[in-house]
Design an enzyme around this catalytic site. Structure first.
Site, short mmCIF file in Angstrom:
data_model
loop_
_atom_site.label_atom_id
_atom_site.label_comp_id
_atom_site.label_asym_id
_atom_site.label_seq_id
_atom_site.Cartn_x
_atom_site.Cartn_y
_atom_site.Cartn_z
N ASP A 7 26.36 -11.08 43.20
CA ASP A 7 26.01 -11.24 41.79
C ASP A 7 25.85 -12.73 41.48
OD1 ASP A 7 25.92 -10.98 38.92
OD2 ASP A 7 27.38 -9.36 38.98
N HIS A 20 26.01 -3.56 34.75
CA HIS A 20 27.10 -3.65 35.71
C HIS A 20 28.42 -3.08 35.19
CE1 HIS A 20 27.71 -6.16 39.62
NE2 HIS A 20 28.19 -4.94 39.73
N HIS A 62 26.83 -13.63 38.62
CA HIS A 62 27.94 -13.74 37.68
C HIS A 62 29.19 -13.08 38.24
CE1 HIS A 62 24.03 -13.22 35.59
NE2 HIS A 62 24.42 -14.24 34.85
N GLU A 71 21.30 -3.52 37.26
CA GLU A 71 20.64 -4.55 36.44
C GLU A 71 19.15 -4.70 36.70
OE1 GLU A 71 22.01 -5.77 33.85
OE2 GLU A 71 24.19 -5.73 34.15
N ASP A 106 24.39 -6.69 42.25
CA ASP A 106 23.61 -6.96 41.04
C ASP A 106 22.31 -7.62 41.48
OD1 ASP A 106 22.59 -8.10 38.63
OD2 ASP A 106 24.61 -8.16 37.79
N ASP A 132 31.50 -11.50 36.31
CA ASP A 132 31.79 -10.28 35.52
C ASP A 132 33.29 -10.00 35.47
OD1 ASP A 132 29.05 -10.08 35.28
OD2 ASP A 132 28.83 -8.40 36.68
N HIS A 157 29.60 -5.38 30.50
CA HIS A 157 29.07 -5.68 31.83
C HIS A 157 29.46 -7.06 32.32
CE1 HIS A 157 25.67 -8.06 30.25
NE2 HIS A 157 25.51 -7.10 29.35
N ASP A 182 20.46 -9.46 40.04
CA ASP A 182 20.30 -10.86 39.61
C ASP A 182 20.94 -11.85 40.58
OD1 ASP A 182 23.05 -11.24 38.91
OD2 ASP A 182 22.68 -10.74 36.81
MN LIG Z 1 26.76 -8.31 37.34
#
Ligand SMILES: [Mn+2]
Length: 382
Positions: free
Chosen positions: A185, A161, A187, A338, A293, A189, A202, A295
């Site tokens: 995402d 990312h 996260h 990712e 992302d 980030d 990232h 994830d």
């Molecule tokens: Mn990310």
């Protein structure tokens, strides 16, 4: 890790206007409300897929133009196991370009952007590999800027990312600094170089881009070209469920709009997207940069990723987000990051993750689960 040269395969098919129109399905509630004020051009923007690959894994697709970027050495942190640089080619192998073309998109695959490793790239403070990331991001930013000024919608396939630094920077430059960012995402980030617990860029990408954090960012080698280009009020996060305390402070302190998994659970994804559009369009309708992302999706469905977090978006929620963003007519660039084939323990896990990534991108560019047909279609006469 050895540096690799830039290779590119160009697959260009020009899109006739009538082929493009059916890509835009009925508008979302928020978009529909302002239908009359819609810029006619936004409804027929072609898609260019630009695939870039960075030595910081980046893949850039300009829908109408694909730039792929990944790294020769995978993820940037020593703790990471590598493999994310293989994401773009797996996504390609799953037929992304052909499937986008089949749904009416003109696609140009710009191949993989590869970046030379930098010798003696010692950490700067906690930040790992700053020179490699900084210079690769600059290359990507220039590619995205060029793609946007040529009228394309770039798609960046990652890669990790950190590529969002270059892609959003280049996009913002082309858009005159007025941009909305929808960041999907697990996260945030948004650690700064001084709060990052890992040193991974990232996990810090957003901190370099947000204007209100500029005074908190120390000088880093090969980062001086980066100018903050996104305002906190123009960002919406969706899907968060693993946020560091320092990041949580930043999000709250800057008043950034967040729909964590708690809000997704509480409101439902339809309401989340309605509120997202209302929030972003309450001021002016700016082009949208979607930074997605993989994830964000639950790891039961998309396990082949570097930092999976339990309790993520369902497939249906993840795709619904893309359908709604597409219907705004304002989607201007997409990062899909990712996907890491090496993190799948079985081939089925990798395929599942890659297929969801493809479906995310198809949803961004007009695929509707209820079906589509070309605008000019006529039933055959007996
Ligand atoms: Mn990310």
């Amino acid at each position: 890790m050895g540096a690799r040269g830039c290779t590119a395969t160009h697959v260009l098919s020009l899109l006739r206007r009538e082929q493009r129109e059916w890509l835009l399905a009925p508008h979302s509630t928020a978009a529909r409300r302002d239908d009359e004020q819609r810029e006619p051009d936004t409804a027929t923007t072609t898609i260019t897929i630009l695939i870039i690959i960075l030595s910081i894994p980046i893949l850039l697709i300009i829908v109408n133009f694909i730039i792929t970027a990944w790294g020769s050495s995978g993820r940037l942190s020593p703790k990471d196991r590598g493999g994310v640089e293989d994401g773009p080619d797996r996504i390609r192998s799953a037929g992304l370009v052909g499937r986008l073309q089949a749904q009416g998109c003109g696609v140009k695959d710009y191949g993989n952007l590869r970046f030379d490793d930098v010798a003696d790239d010692a950490p700067a403070g906690r930040v790992m590999r700053p020179r490699a990331v900084g210079s690769a991001s600059r290359t990507l930013a220039h590619a995205v800027f060029t793609a946007k000024t040529d009228g394309h919608t770039p798609v960046m396939l990652g890669g990790d990312h950190s590529l969002a630094i270059g892609s959003i920077h280049g996009h913002a430059a082309a858009a005159g600094g007025a941009l909305s960012v929808v960041w999907v995402d697990a996260h945030a980030d948004i650690n700064t170089p001084l709060t990052t617990p890992t040193g991974n860029v990232h996990g810090q990408a957003m901190s370099y881009l947000v204007r209100e954090l500029h005074s908190k960012i120390p000088a880093l080698p090969h980062f001086s070209w980066i100018k903050p280009c996104v305002s906190a009020k123009d960002i919406v996060y969706i899907g968060l469920r693993d946020v560091d305390p320092e990041e949580h402070y930043i999000l709250k302190h800057l008043g950034i709009k967040v729909f964590s998994m708690t809000e997704v659970d509480g409101l439902g994804i339809a309401r989340v997207m309605e509120e997202t559009c209302d929030y972003l369009f309450s001021d002016a309708k700016k082009p949208i940069h979607l930074s997605y992302d993989i994830d964000a999706i639950d790891p039961l469905l998309a396990p082949a990723t570097g930092t999976p977090v339990v309790g993520g978006l369902t497939y249906r929620e993840g795709i619904y987000i893309t359908e709604q963003i597409c219907q705004t007519g304002l989607l201007s660039a997409v990062d899909l990051v990712e996907v890491n084939p090496k993190q799948g323990t079985t081939e089925a896990q990798v395929l599942s993750t890659v297929q969801i990534a493809v479906d995310v991108l198809l949803g961004c560019f007009g695929r509707r689960r209820g079906g589509n047909h070309p605008a000019g279609y006529r039933l055959p006469e007996p």
